[in-house]
Design a protein around this motif. Structure first.
Motif, PDB file in Angstrom:
ATOM      1  N   ASN A   1       0.823  -1.208   0.000  1.00  0.00           N
ATOM      2  CA  ASN A   1       0.000   0.000   0.000  1.00  0.00           C
ATOM      3  C   ASN A   1       0.859   1.261   0.000  1.00  0.00           C
ATOM      4  N   SER A   2       1.896   1.299   0.850  1.00  0.00           N
ATOM      5  CA  SER A   2       2.768   2.473   0.894  1.00  0.00           C
ATOM      6  C   SER A   2       3.469   2.680  -0.439  1.00  0.00           C
ATOM      7  N   SER A   3       3.936   1.601  -1.032  1.00  0.00           N
ATOM      8  CA  SER A   3       4.626   1.703  -2.317  1.00  0.00           C
ATOM      9  C   SER A   3       3.672   2.164  -3.414  1.00  0.00           C
ATOM     10  N   PHE A   4       2.438   1.646  -3.388  1.00  0.00           N
ATOM     11  CA  PHE A   4       1.473   2.014  -4.416  1.00  0.00           C
ATOM     12  C   PHE A   4       1.143   3.508  -4.356  1.00  0.00           C
ATOM     13  N   VAL A   5       0.848   4.013  -3.155  1.00  0.00           N
ATOM     14  CA  VAL A   5       0.505   5.431  -3.020  1.00  0.00           C
ATOM     15  C   VAL A   5       1.690   6.304  -3.416  1.00  0.00           C
ATOM     16  N   HIS A   6       2.898   5.886  -3.031  1.00  0.00           N
ATOM     17  CA  HIS A   6       4.096   6.642  -3.411  1.00  0.00           C
ATOM     18  C   HIS A   6       4.213   6.707  -4.939  1.00  0.00           C
ATOM     19  N   GLY A   7       4.019   5.558  -5.586  1.00  0.00           N
ATOM     20  CA  GLY A   7       4.089   5.540  -7.042  1.00  0.00           C
ATOM     21  C   GLY A   7       2.998   6.368  -7.681  1.00  0.00           C
ATOM     22  N   ARG A   8       1.810   6.331  -7.104  1.00  0.00           N
ATOM     23  CA  ARG A   8       0.693   7.084  -7.692  1.00  0.00           C
ATOM     24  C   ARG A   8       0.917   8.587  -7.595  1.00  0.00           C
ATOM     25  N   VAL A   9       1.479   9.050  -6.487  1.00  0.00           N
ATOM     26  CA  VAL A   9       1.763  10.481  -6.356  1.00  0.00           C
ATOM     27  C   VAL A   9       2.851  10.891  -7.345  1.00  0.00           C
ATOM     28  N   LEU A  10       3.879  10.054  -7.515  1.00  0.00           N
ATOM     29  CA  LEU A  10       4.927  10.361  -8.496  1.00  0.00           C
ATOM     30  C   LEU A  10       4.350  10.418  -9.908  1.00  0.00           C
ATOM     31  N   ASP A  11       3.449   9.487 -10.225  1.00  0.00           N
ATOM     32  CA  ASP A  11       2.790   9.526 -11.533  1.00  0.00           C
ATOM     33  C   ASP A  11       2.033  10.832 -11.717  1.00  0.00           C
ATOM     34  N   THR A  12       1.339  11.265 -10.677  1.00  0.00           N
ATOM     35  CA  THR A  12       0.556  12.506 -10.757  1.00  0.00           C
ATOM     36  C   THR A  12       1.447  13.703 -11.014  1.00  0.00           C
ATOM     37  N   LEU A  13       2.678  13.641 -10.531  1.00  0.00           N
ATOM     38  CA  LEU A  13       3.648  14.711 -10.774  1.00  0.00           C
ATOM     39  C   LEU A  13       4.317  14.585 -12.136  1.00  0.00           C
ATOM     40  N   GLY A  14       3.997  13.519 -12.871  1.00  0.00           N
ATOM     41  CA  GLY A  14       4.602  13.315 -14.186  1.00  0.00           C
ATOM     42  C   GLY A  14       5.937  12.607 -14.138  1.00  0.00           C
ATOM     43  N   ARG A  15       6.329  12.066 -12.990  1.00  0.00           N
ATOM     44  CA  ARG A  15       7.618  11.396 -12.819  1.00  0.00           C
ATOM     45  C   ARG A  15       7.410   9.881 -12.965  1.00  0.00           C
ATOM     46  N   HIS A  16       7.140   9.479 -14.204  1.00  0.00           N
ATOM     47  CA  HIS A  16       6.640   8.129 -14.445  1.00  0.00           C
ATOM     48  C   HIS A  16       7.702   7.043 -14.280  1.00  0.00           C
ATOM     49  N   ASP A  17       8.942   7.320 -14.661  1.00  0.00           N
ATOM     50  CA  ASP A  17       9.989   6.312 -14.490  1.00  0.00           C
ATOM     51  C   ASP A  17      10.242   6.036 -13.007  1.00  0.00           C
TER      52      ASP A  17
ATOM     53  N   PHE B   1     -12.888   6.746  -3.597  1.00  0.00           N
ATOM     54  CA  PHE B   1     -12.286   5.748  -4.472  1.00  0.00           C
ATOM     55  C   PHE B   1     -10.883   6.211  -4.838  1.00  0.00           C
ATOM     56  N   PRO B   2      -9.900   5.288  -4.928  1.00  0.00           N
ATOM     57  CA  PRO B   2      -8.510   5.725  -5.011  1.00  0.00           C
ATOM     58  C   PRO B   2      -8.128   6.555  -6.221  1.00  0.00           C
ATOM     59  N   SER B   3      -7.117   6.145  -6.933  1.00  0.00           N
ATOM     60  CA  SER B   3      -6.231   7.081  -7.605  1.00  0.00           C
ATOM     61  C   SER B   3      -6.726   7.717  -8.893  1.00  0.00           C
ATOM     62  N   TYR B   4      -7.764   7.222  -9.524  1.00  0.00           N
ATOM     63  CA  TYR B   4      -8.173   7.823 -10.793  1.00  0.00           C
ATOM     64  C   TYR B   4      -8.430   9.322 -10.660  1.00  0.00           C
ATOM     65  N   TYR B   5      -9.001   9.716  -9.534  1.00  0.00           N
ATOM     66  CA  TYR B   5      -9.313  11.123  -9.349  1.00  0.00           C
ATOM     67  C   TYR B   5      -8.080  12.005  -9.524  1.00  0.00           C
ATOM     68  N   LEU B   6      -6.893  11.495  -9.177  1.00  0.00           N
ATOM     69  CA  LEU B   6      -5.676  12.300  -9.249  1.00  0.00           C
ATOM     70  C   LEU B   6      -5.292  12.665 -10.678  1.00  0.00           C
ATOM     71  N   LEU B   7      -5.926  12.035 -11.673  1.00  0.00           N
ATOM     72  CA  LEU B   7      -5.661  12.393 -13.070  1.00  0.00           C
ATOM     73  C   LEU B   7      -5.934  13.872 -13.336  1.00  0.00           C
ATOM     74  N   LEU B   8      -6.783  14.475 -12.523  1.00  0.00           N
ATOM     75  CA  LEU B   8      -7.100  15.899 -12.695  1.00  0.00           C
ATOM     76  C   LEU B   8      -5.871  16.784 -12.618  1.00  0.00           C
ATOM     77  N   TRP B   9      -4.844  16.342 -11.874  1.00  0.00           N
ATOM     78  CA  TRP B   9      -3.708  17.228 -11.590  1.00  0.00           C
ATOM     79  C   TRP B   9      -2.475  16.920 -12.430  1.00  0.00           C
ATOM     80  N   MET B  10      -2.562  15.963 -13.336  1.00  0.00           N
ATOM     81  CA  MET B  10      -1.363  15.529 -14.045  1.00  0.00           C
ATOM     82  C   MET B  10      -0.911  16.546 -15.078  1.00  0.00           C
ATOM     83  N   PRO B  11       0.401  16.677 -15.271  1.00  0.00           N
ATOM     84  CA  PRO B  11       0.907  17.653 -16.258  1.00  0.00           C
ATOM     85  C   PRO B  11       0.508  17.305 -17.684  1.00  0.00           C
ATOM     86  N   GLU B  12       0.156  16.038 -17.943  1.00  0.00           N
ATOM     87  CA  GLU B  12      -0.236  15.641 -19.298  1.00  0.00           C
ATOM     88  C   GLU B  12      -1.556  16.257 -19.749  1.00  0.00           C
ATOM     89  N   TYR B  13      -2.378  16.788 -18.800  1.00  0.00           N
ATOM     90  CA  TYR B  13      -3.728  17.216 -19.160  1.00  0.00           C
ATOM     91  C   TYR B  13      -4.009  18.662 -18.759  1.00  0.00           C
TER      92      TYR B  13
END
Length: 682
Positions: free
Chosen positions: A507-523, A629-641
């Motif tokens: 769970n900790s790893s998943f949330v960490h990865g999801r926040v990094l994705d939201t920041l556009g730091r996908h690798d 509901f978890p992470s889909y909502y965070l798509l609102l803040w991504m630099p891609e959109y």
């Protein structure tokens, strides 16, 4: 009075039952000699010479450490040691007062004296004030307050000493403390003797060390893993008791000032994985481990504990405890105090027993319910907690745990009738019985977030983490909700702490990865997603990460792992092929439409398709926010959109959810700024 006489007259500082011998570098409290580390004595001397004055943290660090290679946590620890030596408690600060956002102030009615005010077995120090000739070169030898800590700048206190004492060893210059008066141009004979002795001592020390002295480095704050106690008896519920006591001990030890704790999830996984000491050091990044066993005989407990260094394996402390289970909370406190003492740290926030804790059988049943919860049997755990509450209506822990269990699993579309109201009711009752339980604060925080009461949501999460800093589940929840509010950098900071304290937790790893994705730091995000299995809900997050990284092979594999029963697999497989040929969106869109008709849910791949309908998508994402509901909502803040955030539907969303109202009061996220009645978010 000459300057020399003035310095002599200030050789002792006296207040209440406390005496500070500046020349002898000693502290006496009620006549007892209280040993202090050199740096701690220097801080005390600095503050006590200027009662009532506010000193900034950097000002103290500059004066005492030269501010080189020193973290602010070192000063926190020194202040804790001083409060302990002066007899202050965590709740009562008589002399040393924290000025939040500034530093510290020392308050006392002090007197300065040339010698000790009362007779004892020691010979009182009386400084001579006779004039002497100046030095041959015409420059006087003077004694300034810096001489109080001059010995600290010698190489006698080396890095290994610092490691044993758990203090940060740095190249310490003479400390430029504020000068009470101009230095005299006269010196005294005894000073020449002191200087000569110091030179001889330094020469002896240098001659006994063959190697060239190396620069001293800072010692990191200790990180501790509390491995679950090993049950050695035959009692059927002994395992639950051992696991529960270990978790309780982690919470108690997380309140030790200056100590980092590994969360219970990673501690349990490390033990089940039979990690050796090098693995504990490499995978958990710990410096110490607490291990032991538990034997139960009726209501009597036998606990054997050992605190060891990692990865060296040296035993720092070992102790056996024979106690009644009715005294388990006093036992936890004793163990925490002993571990803190072995690491030369001090136990911080006190934890008192909650109503009902004196009933051993009740506490045992509570731990069994928690054990079932750790096994992911939510319904059975809820039933057990309800039984406990029915039997003992005033048992605060039962109400708090039930409230958090219900709140953590509530989604508006999935909650059974009355669950939301039950969670609120149980949290309110737990708060009434015992406001110090972290589980209560977490439950209330989750409920506040889902009601869009953002100010209360954030403050309650902060309060919960102050009560239990090692609760990584609470911290990752807090990180998620900070990201939901658009505070992405702040969310990343909490996610990083959560991953560090619970490095083996999916769970900790998943949330960490999801926040990094939201920041556009996908690798970077991929590294954390790789720690979670590619099944169920995680396969969707991993698929989006692969899509944003343009990794067609990974995206195909992940789409094939999506449960067919979800109804979205075919549409995700089709969307994957658009990475090779964007014209294939014409084939993917009918599959997306069909998945929505069959499931009654929004297919989020619409957001990455050409010409998305934001007026439809944003309300769908908002519903996910309100449902928790978890992470889909965070798509609102991504630099891609960025075009999504420029749409009028986004402005309506900010007002409807009251997020913009929270920003106006509590500060704007880094990527947003006010614009007219709304906000511009880049």
């Amino acid at each position: 009075m000459t300057d020399e006489e003035n310095n002599a007259a200030q050789s002792w500082i006296v207040f209440d039952q406390v005496e500070i011998d500046l020349s002898g570098r000693r502290l006496f409290v009620a006549g007892a000699d209280m040993p202090l580390e050199p740096k701690a004595f220097a801080v005390l001397a600095l503050l006590a010479r200027h009662p009532g004055r506010a000193f900034g943290r950097d000002e103290i660090l500059d004066a005492v450490w030269g501010h080189r290679h020193v973290t602010p946590g070192v000063l926190n620890r020194v202040i804790t040691l001083l409060r302990q030596a002066l007899g202050e408690s965590a709740q009562r600060h008589q002399y040393l007062h924290t000025l939040h956002g500034v530093g510290y102030r020392f308050d006392a009615q002090v007197r300065f004296a040339a010698e000790r005010a009362h007779a004892d077995t020691r010979t009182p120090i009386a400084l001579e004030t006779a004039d002497t000739d100046p030095t041959p070169g015409g420059e006087p030898i003077t004694e300034t307050p810096a001489a109080l800590v001059q010995a600290e700048s010698t190489s006698e206190f080396n890095a290994s000493d610092a490691a044993r004492a758990n203090v940060e060893a740095v190249p310490a210059p003479a400390i430029a403390l504020p000068q009470p008066a101009a230095a005299s141009r006269k010196s005294t004979p005894w000073k020449w003797i002191v200087i000569l002795v110091a030179i001889l001592a330094a020469a002896w020390f240098w001659s006994t060390h063959n190697s060239t002295p190396q620069p001293l480095t800072a010692v990191a704050q200790p990180t501790l893993v509390v491995l679950p106690l090993h049950p050695v008896g035959n009692a059927a519920n002994e395992t639950a008791l051992a696991e529960g006591l270990s978790e309780e001990l982690i919470t108690r030890l997380s309140r030790v000032d200056g100590l980092h704790l590994i969360s219970n999830t990673s501690a349990t996984l490390a033990q089940s994985g039979k990690f050796d000491l090098p693995q504990l050091a490499n995978k958990l990044k710990v410096t110490h481990a607490l291990e032991g066993s538990l034997r139960e005989d009726g209501d009597q407990l036998r606990i054997d504990l050992r605190l060891i260094e990692v990865p060296g394996g040296n035993t720092l402390w070992a102790q056996n405890y024979d106690r009644s289970i009715a005294n388990v909370f006093a036992l936890e406190s004793d163990i925490a105090q002993a571990v803190a003492g072995a690491l030369t740290l001090r136990l911080g926030l006190a934890a008192n027993a909650s109503p009902g804790d004196t009933d051993p059988e009740l506490f045992r049943e509570y731990l069994e319910a928690r054990s079932v919860q750790r096994l992911q049997d939510r319904e059975k755990s809820i039933a057990m907690l309800r039984t406990i509450i029915a039997k003992a209506p005033d048992y605060a822990r039962g109400h708090a745990s039930l409230a958090r269990t219900l709140a953590s699993n509530i989604r508006t579309t999935l909650a059974s009738p009355g669950e939301i109201e039950e969670a609120r009711r149980e949290a309110a009752r737990a708060l009434e019985l015992d406001p110090s339980l972290a589980e209560t604060q977490t439950a209330l925080a989750i409920l506040a977030c889902r009601a869009a009461d953002w100010a209360r949501c954030v403050e309650l999460f902060k309060h919960s983490l102050a009560l239990d800093p090692a609760d990584s589940d609470c911290r990752t929840l807090y990180a998620y909700w900070l990201a939901a509010l658009g505070y992405l950098k702040e969310a990343l900071g909490e996610a990083e702490i959560g991953s560090a304290s619970d490095p083996l937790s999916v769970n900790s790893s998943f949330v960490h990865g999801r926040v990094l994705d939201t920041l556009g730091r996908h690798d970077e995000a991929k590294r954390f997603f790789d720690l979670a299995p590619s099944t169920g809900w995680s396969s969707y997050a991993k698929w989006f990460n692969a899509f944003w990284r343009h990794d067609v092979t990974a995206a195909r594999e992940l789409a094939n792992l999506m449960p067919e029963s979800d109804g979205f697999r075919e549409s995700y497989l089709a969307a994957t092929e658009t990475l090779i040929d964007p014209s294939r969106w014409t084939q993917a869109m009918p599959l997306i439409d069909a998945s929505e008709r069959n499931t009654g849910r929004t297919n989020i791949t619409r957001l990455i398709a050409p010409n998305p309908d934001y007026a439809t998508l944003i309300p769908a994402l908002e519903k996910m926010l309100r449902d928790g509901f978890p992470s889909y909502y965070l798509l609102l803040w991504m630099p891609e959109y960025p075009t999504l955030r420029r749409d009028l539907a986004f402005q309506d969303f900010l007002h409807r959810t009251r997020i913009i109202d929270y920003w106006r009061v509590h500060g704007w996220p880094a990527q947003c700024k006010p614009e007219g009645d709304g906000a511009r978010c880049e």
